[in-house]
Design a protein around this motif. Structure first.
Motif, short mmCIF file in Angstrom:
data_model
loop_
_atom_site.label_atom_id
_atom_site.label_comp_id
_atom_site.label_asym_id
_atom_site.label_seq_id
_atom_site.Cartn_x
_atom_site.Cartn_y
_atom_site.Cartn_z
N LEU A 125 -24.77 -4.69 12.11
CA LEU A 125 -24.55 -4.91 10.68
C LEU A 125 -25.46 -6.05 10.23
N ASP A 139 -23.29 -8.36 14.70
CA ASP A 139 -24.13 -8.82 13.59
C ASP A 139 -25.15 -9.86 13.99
N THR A 159 -25.56 -8.22 7.99
CA THR A 159 -24.95 -9.19 7.06
C THR A 159 -25.50 -10.59 7.28
N ASP A 202 -23.58 -1.91 5.85
CA ASP A 202 -22.12 -1.83 5.86
C ASP A 202 -21.72 -0.49 6.46
N HIS A 229 -17.64 -10.22 5.78
CA HIS A 229 -18.91 -10.88 5.46
C HIS A 229 -18.63 -12.37 5.20
N LEU A 285 -15.45 0.13 5.78
CA LEU A 285 -14.82 -0.09 7.09
C LEU A 285 -13.38 0.38 7.11
N LEU A 332 -15.78 -5.17 5.18
CA LEU A 332 -17.06 -4.67 4.71
C LEU A 332 -16.85 -3.30 4.05
#
Length: 216
Positions: A185, A167, A187, A206, A14, A91, A88
């Motif tokens: 994702l 993302d 994020t 996540d 992130h 993960l 994350l």
């Protein structure tokens, strides 16, 4: 699925705020620009050199100057982000379980090798990835599908056998152009920003999201 292909920044870690902050410093403080956060954020895709062209035009820098600026930006980003570097949530377990199940995995990122090495080596996760496709390995950046198609070919997988983890909309669009489904994702961007794409299987904050377990 036979293969997983991961974007890196914003998908496995992130860190996009730190990239944007580093670019804002370079573009404004070092290069004399006057760009707001809102102007820079939508440009956070593709190669570093391409971002410089989008912000300043094709004639401002030589190729060598852009290469130097790219490295300097990444050094600034790495120095600021290193104390916060972490995968994350979920993960680490996801990678290990995928590895145990024999799912081939690759990195497909527009980052330069210098930046990919920073993440993989500091987090000790390089062994999970059979192939790495970086900005140095492709001619055309996302949303062109070259990055993901090359990663799939190197893994020996058909596009239909791959799931891409991304993302940003341009990354999910690249997966779509490659004929691959994507998991997004959230994020960096919100789900509604991907509304024009039909290949997104799921949105998750996540890798602890229950949907992730269904992929294994």
């Amino acid at each position: 699925m036979k293969a997983f292909i991961f974007d890196l920044n914003g998908t496995m870690i992130h860190d996009m705020e730190y990239h944007t902050r580093a670019w804002q410093h370079v573009l404004n403080h070092d290069l004399g620009g006057n760009f707001s956060w809102e102007e820079i954020k939508p440009q956070m895709y593709g190669k570093n050199q391409e971002l410089l062209v989008r912000m300043f035009g094709a004639d401002r820098f030589t190729a060598a100057e852009m290469d130097t600026l790219s490295v300097e930006k990444e050094k600034r980003y790495q120095a600021e982000f290193l104390p916060h570097l972490a995968l994350l949530p979920g993960l680490a377990e996801f990678l290990e379980q995928a590895h145990q199940r024999g799912i081939a995995m690759a990195i497909g990122s527009a980052a330069i090798p210098f930046n990919i090495d920073f993440v993989l080596d500091n987090l000790n996760i390089r062994h999970y990835f059979q192939q790495i496709v970086s900005a140095a390995d492709v001619t055309l950046s996302k949303p062109h599908p070259e990055t993901f198609l090359k990663a799939a070919a190197q893994l020996g997988a058909k596009p239909s056998e791959c799931i891409v983890f991304e993302d940003v909309p341009k990354g999910a669009e690249a997966a779509n152009n490659a004929g691959m489904q994507a998991v997004v994702l959230t994020t960096t961007h919100e789900a509604h920003e991907f509304g024009h794409l039909q290949n997104v299987l799921h949105f998750a904050p996540d890798f602890n999201d229950a949907f992730m377990k269904s992929l294994l």
